[in-house]
Design an enzyme around this catalytic site. Structure first.
Site, PDB file in Angstrom:
ATOM      1  CG  ASN A   9      38.288  40.032  33.480  1.00  0.00           C
ATOM      2  OD1 ASN A   9      37.534  39.215  32.943  1.00  0.00           O
ATOM      3  ND2 ASN A   9      39.521  39.734  33.854  1.00  0.00           N
ATOM      4  CE  LYS A  11      39.459  38.504  37.255  1.00  0.00           C
ATOM      5  NZ  LYS A  11      40.421  38.470  38.362  1.00  0.00           N
ATOM      6  CG  HIS A  94      43.818  38.336  33.424  1.00  0.00           C
ATOM      7  ND1 HIS A  94      44.099  37.617  34.562  1.00  0.00           N
ATOM      8  CD2 HIS A  94      43.117  39.419  33.808  1.00  0.00           C
ATOM      9  CE1 HIS A  94      43.573  38.266  35.604  1.00  0.00           C
ATOM     10  NE2 HIS A  94      42.976  39.358  35.179  1.00  0.00           N
ATOM     11  CD  GLU A  96      42.432  35.690  37.220  1.00  0.00           C
ATOM     12  OE1 GLU A  96      41.517  35.586  36.387  1.00  0.00           O
ATOM     13  OE2 GLU A  96      42.357  36.439  38.221  1.00  0.00           O
ATOM     14  CD  GLU A 166      44.330  43.193  35.790  1.00  0.00           C
ATOM     15  OE1 GLU A 166      43.261  43.683  36.163  1.00  0.00           O
ATOM     16  OE2 GLU A 166      44.447  41.999  35.452  1.00  0.00           O
ATOM     17  N   GLY A 172      42.083  40.395  43.324  1.00  0.00           N
ATOM     18  CA  GLY A 172      41.155  39.608  44.129  1.00  0.00           C
ATOM     19  C   GLY A 172      41.551  39.506  45.587  1.00  0.00           C
ATOM     20  CB  SER A 212      41.721  45.196  45.085  1.00  0.00           C
ATOM     21  OG  SER A 212      42.007  43.822  45.296  1.00  0.00           O
TER      22      SER A 212
HETATM   23  P1  13P Z   1      39.775  42.242  41.036  1.00  0.00           P
HETATM   24  O1  13P Z   1      39.229  43.586  40.655  1.00  0.00           O
HETATM   25  O2  13P Z   1      38.724  41.283  41.480  1.00  0.00           O
HETATM   26  O3  13P Z   1      40.928  42.374  41.973  1.00  0.00           O
HETATM   27  O4  13P Z   1      40.375  41.598  39.681  1.00  0.00           O
HETATM   28  C1  13P Z   1      41.258  42.326  38.920  1.00  0.00           C
HETATM   29  C2  13P Z   1      41.421  41.661  37.604  1.00  0.00           C
HETATM   30  O5  13P Z   1      42.067  40.632  37.503  1.00  0.00           O
HETATM   31  C3  13P Z   1      40.770  42.265  36.441  1.00  0.00           C
HETATM   32  O6  13P Z   1      41.247  41.700  35.258  1.00  0.00           O
END
Ligand code: 13P
Length: 250
Positions: A9, A11, A94, A96, A166, A172, A212
């Site tokens: 992903n 982003k 997601h 976010e 997640e 992150g 992560s």
């Molecule tokens: P990270 O792998 O950067 O922690 O992000 C996870 C994520 O949100 C994937 O959709």
């Protein structure tokens, strides 16, 4: 047996040139699609140019879409638009988007239905906050999100969905859930699916872990009984790192 699925992903990252450089660097080295499904979910402006260069084993996904078919929804993109340019996956719900863009369980459910109508594989994200984990309400939160997202689907449709567990506190932050923690919650999601849609659906639906994930921890995560794949943010941006992730079994 469930086929492993590893998804990057991106982003809101990369320029068009960086996206092209990435795809040329990896496309002939991605593990065969018979063994592992490998997907990159990129920003909208790059989707078509990546689809054209995806090669035989990589597939391209979007990071969101609208649930309506067309109309006065300025700034939105429909499932039909994505599928007509050759996109085959879409991330929905997601954390976010739930936190920053008013995504709700109800809109996620409508999007799941619309995506499946257009032969897009929905990757439905669920996950608890740190506060919820500490209050021991993880299972309750995850159950509510899962039940809502899958509501109204047939058993055959449920089998096509991918769920990504997640935990928000692991995104992150460099703080991965332990493989056991991830397996336990994912096992619980499978139980919830079984309760509503039966054993066949629960055995078929693929459930990923995200938060992560990196080349150093992927193997342990993938060795867990219920973990069928990974949804990877930061570690999917570098071509070599992405290749190590999809080739985790080597
Ligand atoms: P990270 O792998 O950067 O922690 O992000 C996870 C994520 O949100 C994937 O959709």
């Amino acid at each position: 047996m469930r086929k492993p699925i590893i998804i990057g992903n991106w982003k809101m990252n990369k320029t068009r040139n960086e996206a092209l450089k990435f795809i040329y660097a990896i496309k002939d080295q991605v593990v065969s699609n018979d063994q592992v499904e490998s997907v990159i979910c990129a920003p909208f402006p790059y989707l078509r140019c990546l689809v054209k260069r995806q090669g035989s084993s990589l597939r391209i996904g979007a990071q969101n879409m609208h649930f309506e078919k067309s109309g006065a929804y300025t700034g939105e993109v429909s499932a039909d638009m994505l599928s007509l340019i050759g996109v085959s996956y879409v991330i929905l719900g997601h954390s976010e988007r739930r936190e920053m863009f008013n995504e709700t369980d109800e809109s996620v459910n409508k999007k799941v239905h619309e995506a499946l109508t257009h032969q897009l594989t929905p990757i439905v994200c669920v996950g608890e906050s740190l506060e919820q984990r500490e209050n021991h309400t993880t299972n309750q939160v995850i159950e509510q999100q899962t039940v809502a997202a899958l509501s109204g689907l047939t058993v055959d449709q449920v089998k096509k969905v991918v769920i990504a567990y997640e935990p928000i506190w692991a995104i992150g932050t460099g703080r991965t859930a332990t493989a056991e923690q991830a397996n336990e919650t994912i096992g619980y999601i499978r139980e919830v699916v079984e309760r509503i849609y039966g054993k066949e659906a629960a055995n078929a639906i693929r459930i990923q872990y995200g938060g992560s994930v990196n080349p150093a921890n992927i193997k342990e995560l993938m060795s867990q009984e219920h973990i069928d794949g990974a949804l990877v943010g930061g570690a999917s941006l570098d071509p070599n790192s992405f290749l190590s992730l999809v080739n985790y079994a080597d």
